[in-house]
Design a protein around this motif. Structure first.
Motif, PDB file in Angstrom:
ATOM      1  N   LEU A   8       0.824  -1.196   0.000  1.00  0.00           N
ATOM      2  CA  LEU A   8       0.000   0.000   0.000  1.00  0.00           C
ATOM      3  C   LEU A   8       0.867   1.259   0.000  1.00  0.00           C
ATOM      4  N   ASN A   9       2.019   1.181   0.629  1.00  0.00           N
ATOM      5  CA  ASN A   9       2.943   2.302   0.615  1.00  0.00           C
ATOM      6  C   ASN A   9       3.387   2.602  -0.819  1.00  0.00           C
ATOM      7  N   LYS A  10       3.626   1.541  -1.586  1.00  0.00           N
ATOM      8  CA  LYS A  10       4.007   1.705  -2.994  1.00  0.00           C
ATOM      9  C   LYS A  10       2.864   2.309  -3.808  1.00  0.00           C
ATOM     10  N   LEU A  11       1.622   1.919  -3.483  1.00  0.00           N
ATOM     11  CA  LEU A  11       0.478   2.479  -4.179  1.00  0.00           C
ATOM     12  C   LEU A  11       0.379   3.983  -3.957  1.00  0.00           C
ATOM     13  N   LEU A  12       0.601   4.409  -2.732  1.00  0.00           N
ATOM     14  CA  LEU A  12       0.557   5.838  -2.437  1.00  0.00           C
ATOM     15  C   LEU A  12       1.603   6.589  -3.259  1.00  0.00           C
ATOM     16  N   ASP A  13       2.802   6.019  -3.350  1.00  0.00           N
ATOM     17  CA  ASP A  13       3.858   6.648  -4.156  1.00  0.00           C
ATOM     18  C   ASP A  13       3.450   6.728  -5.624  1.00  0.00           C
ATOM     19  N   LEU A  14       2.795   5.684  -6.109  1.00  0.00           N
ATOM     20  CA  LEU A  14       2.355   5.646  -7.511  1.00  0.00           C
ATOM     21  C   LEU A  14       1.311   6.730  -7.779  1.00  0.00           C
ATOM     22  N   TRP A  15       0.360   6.885  -6.870  1.00  0.00           N
ATOM     23  CA  TRP A  15      -0.693   7.881  -7.051  1.00  0.00           C
ATOM     24  C   TRP A  15      -0.133   9.300  -6.991  1.00  0.00           C
ATOM     25  N   ILE A  16       0.822   9.509  -6.105  1.00  0.00           N
ATOM     26  CA  ILE A  16       1.445  10.831  -6.011  1.00  0.00           C
ATOM     27  C   ILE A  16       2.194  11.146  -7.297  1.00  0.00           C
ATOM     28  N   ASP A  17       2.934  10.172  -7.800  1.00  0.00           N
ATOM     29  CA  ASP A  17       3.701  10.370  -9.026  1.00  0.00           C
ATOM     30  C   ASP A  17       2.778  10.643 -10.209  1.00  0.00           C
ATOM     31  N   GLU A  18       1.615   9.990 -10.221  1.00  0.00           N
ATOM     32  CA  GLU A  18       0.649  10.198 -11.302  1.00  0.00           C
ATOM     33  C   GLU A  18       0.204  11.655 -11.365  1.00  0.00           C
ATOM     34  N   ASP A  19       0.024  12.288 -10.211  1.00  0.00           N
ATOM     35  CA  ASP A  19      -0.497  13.646 -10.168  1.00  0.00           C
ATOM     36  C   ASP A  19       0.605  14.711 -10.221  1.00  0.00           C
ATOM     37  N   ILE A  20       1.704  14.434  -9.550  1.00  0.00           N
ATOM     38  CA  ILE A  20       2.777  15.426  -9.471  1.00  0.00           C
ATOM     39  C   ILE A  20       3.670  15.403 -10.710  1.00  0.00           C
ATOM     40  N   GLY A  21       3.918  14.198 -11.230  1.00  0.00           N
ATOM     41  CA  GLY A  21       4.775  14.088 -12.411  1.00  0.00           C
ATOM     42  C   GLY A  21       6.155  14.663 -12.150  1.00  0.00           C
ATOM     43  N   ARG A  22       6.585  15.587 -12.993  1.00  0.00           N
ATOM     44  CA  ARG A  22       7.916  16.187 -12.862  1.00  0.00           C
ATOM     45  C   ARG A  22       7.937  17.358 -11.881  1.00  0.00           C
ATOM     46  N   GLY A  23       6.803  17.643 -11.280  1.00  0.00           N
ATOM     47  CA  GLY A  23       6.762  18.716 -10.289  1.00  0.00           C
ATOM     48  C   GLY A  23       5.502  19.552 -10.423  1.00  0.00           C
ATOM     49  N   ASP A  24       5.036  20.073  -9.306  1.00  0.00           N
ATOM     50  CA  ASP A  24       3.840  20.897  -9.266  1.00  0.00           C
ATOM     51  C   ASP A  24       4.160  22.292  -9.811  1.00  0.00           C
ATOM     52  N   LEU A  25       3.623  22.628 -10.968  1.00  0.00           N
ATOM     53  CA  LEU A  25       3.920  23.906 -11.596  1.00  0.00           C
ATOM     54  C   LEU A  25       3.291  25.093 -10.860  1.00  0.00           C
ATOM     55  N   THR A  26       2.326  24.815  -9.980  1.00  0.00           N
ATOM     56  CA  THR A  26       1.701  25.909  -9.227  1.00  0.00           C
ATOM     57  C   THR A  26       2.399  26.166  -7.899  1.00  0.00           C
ATOM     58  N   ARG A  27       3.404  25.388  -7.583  1.00  0.00           N
ATOM     59  CA  ARG A  27       4.060  25.509  -6.280  1.00  0.00           C
ATOM     60  C   ARG A  27       4.610  26.923  -6.044  1.00  0.00           C
ATOM     61  N   LEU A  28       5.117  27.551  -7.109  1.00  0.00           N
ATOM     62  CA  LEU A  28       5.724  28.876  -6.953  1.00  0.00           C
ATOM     63  C   LEU A  28       4.692  29.969  -6.713  1.00  0.00           C
ATOM     64  N   SER A  29       3.396  29.621  -6.821  1.00  0.00           N
ATOM     65  CA  SER A  29       2.356  30.625  -6.575  1.00  0.00           C
ATOM     66  C   SER A  29       2.157  30.880  -5.086  1.00  0.00           C
ATOM     67  N   VAL A  30       2.692  29.993  -4.261  1.00  0.00           N
ATOM     68  CA  VAL A  30       2.603  30.174  -2.799  1.00  0.00           C
ATOM     69  C   VAL A  30       3.992  30.030  -2.214  1.00  0.00           C
ATOM     70  N   ASP A  31       4.208  30.632  -1.051  1.00  0.00           N
ATOM     71  CA  ASP A  31       5.502  30.469  -0.391  1.00  0.00           C
ATOM     72  C   ASP A  31       5.403  29.334   0.617  1.00  0.00           C
ATOM     73  N   ASN A  32       6.379  29.210   1.481  1.00  0.00           N
ATOM     74  CA  ASN A  32       6.412  28.105   2.444  1.00  0.00           C
ATOM     75  C   ASN A  32       5.732  28.455   3.761  1.00  0.00           C
ATOM     76  N   GLN A  33       4.795  29.381   3.706  1.00  0.00           N
ATOM     77  CA  GLN A  33       4.086  29.758   4.929  1.00  0.00           C
ATOM     78  C   GLN A  33       3.312  28.565   5.500  1.00  0.00           C
ATOM     79  N   ILE A  34       3.173  28.549   6.791  1.00  0.00           N
ATOM     80  CA  ILE A  34       2.404  27.507   7.482  1.00  0.00           C
ATOM     81  C   ILE A  34       0.959  27.970   7.600  1.00  0.00           C
ATOM     82  N   VAL A  35       0.065  27.159   7.106  1.00  0.00           N
ATOM     83  CA  VAL A  35      -1.353  27.527   7.083  1.00  0.00           C
ATOM     84  C   VAL A  35      -2.204  26.400   7.658  1.00  0.00           C
TER      85      VAL A  35
END
Length: 293
Positions: A8-35
């Motif tokens: 199941l741990n491997k499945l979680l990694d697979l699902w994350i990779d499916e969505d994130i791919g080479r990286g979240d292109l929207t990540r730079l729209s927010v900073d590292n603030q804690i919310v």
């Protein structure tokens, strides 16, 4: 059911990779603030997937705080908060879609199961799932059935031997086939025969099957057949209880559950909660304050 396995741990990694791919292109729209954020239910249901969701968020950032307000298998109402989150805005946003998809799908199965189980309340008949599951998601979908109050049928072909219609079409008879399978199975394994006729059901018990699945039979026929099967099981093996033969029905209209439950059977198996359930609508909302510590 253990949801902390390597597979199941491997499945979680697979699902994350499916969505994130080479990286979240929207990540730079927010900073590292804690919310802070929370999940809210847009309809009522039975929750499932909390343990997995927590694992998934921690794969994005182990510092994310996940506080489950509704546990797996518990009911929730419209507008009720399911869980609360605190962590990096970028990590919460990246994990949002995959985690919600997982929980909405599993909660839909749990909710659909609970509605059917409610109809069987007071009958002592249990609701079981089938092997009609999404490839790769069987363990989770069957876990969702349990969260809804159902029980699991065999997890795979190696759990129990079920002789179905196509098996019987290519064998030398039910009793002979049961004996052949019994010789090759571990003594702990059960043998179940799917019967479409009264004759097949009687032959299954005569051959020593541990369970008989009565497929697409009318409740009127089953009502008369169950006592015959239990009596034959007792005659065949006087040292065991007649109720030790498990009698199951399948291929029925879910609207007739109560009618079938009053025929003396033990189980009703159905694929409906997994194959026909709709996702439960959940949403993630961010609280409107920033730069939390």
């Amino acid at each position: 059911m253990n949801l902390l396995t390597p597979s199941l741990n491997k499945l979680l990694d697979l699902w994350i990779d499916e969505d994130i791919g080479r990286g979240d292109l929207t990540r730079l729209s927010v900073d590292n603030q804690i919310v802070s954020a929370y999940w809210v239910a847009k309809e009522e249901g039975v929750f499932c997937g909390g343990t997995l969701v927590e694992q998934l968020f921690h794969k994005f950032d182990s510092a994310i705080q996940v506080n489950l307000k509704v546990q797996d298998g518990c009911k929730f109402k419209v507008n009720e908060h399911i869980l609360s989150l605190k962590g990096s805005a970028a990590a919460l946003l990246a994990a949002e879609r995959t985690s919600l998809n997982l929980a909405m799908h599993l909660s839909g199965i749990s909710t659909a199961t609970a509605l059917l189980v409610e109809q069987l309340k007071g009958t002592n008949v249990r609701l079981a799932d089938t092997r009609k599951t999404t490839p790769g998601l069987r363990v989770l979908e069957k876990y969702a059935v349990r969260c809804g109050g159902g029980i699991n049928h065999r997890m795979g072909l190696d759990d129990a031997a079920m002789l179905k219609e196509n098996h019987l079409a290519w064998t030398n008879g039910i009793e002979t086939t049961i004996q052949t399978v019994r010789k090759s199975c571990p003594w702990t394994s059960k043998i179940i025969v799917e019967a479409e006729t009264t004759e097949q059901a009687l032959q299954a018990v005569e051959g020593g099957a541990d369970g008989v699945l009565l497929d697409e039979m009318s409740p009127e026929l089953i009502l008369t057949l169950v006592p015959r099967l239990r009596h034959l099981a007792k005659v065949k093996n006087p040292n065991r209880s007649s109720n030790q033969i498990i009698i199951e029905v399948s291929g029925i209209n879910p609207k007739e559950l109560k009618t079938y439950a009053n025929t003396g059977i033990d189980l009703i198996s159905t694929s409906a909660p997994i194959t026909r359930s709709a996702w439960i609508d959940l949403s993630m909302r961010f609280e409107e304050h920033h730069n939390q510590k």
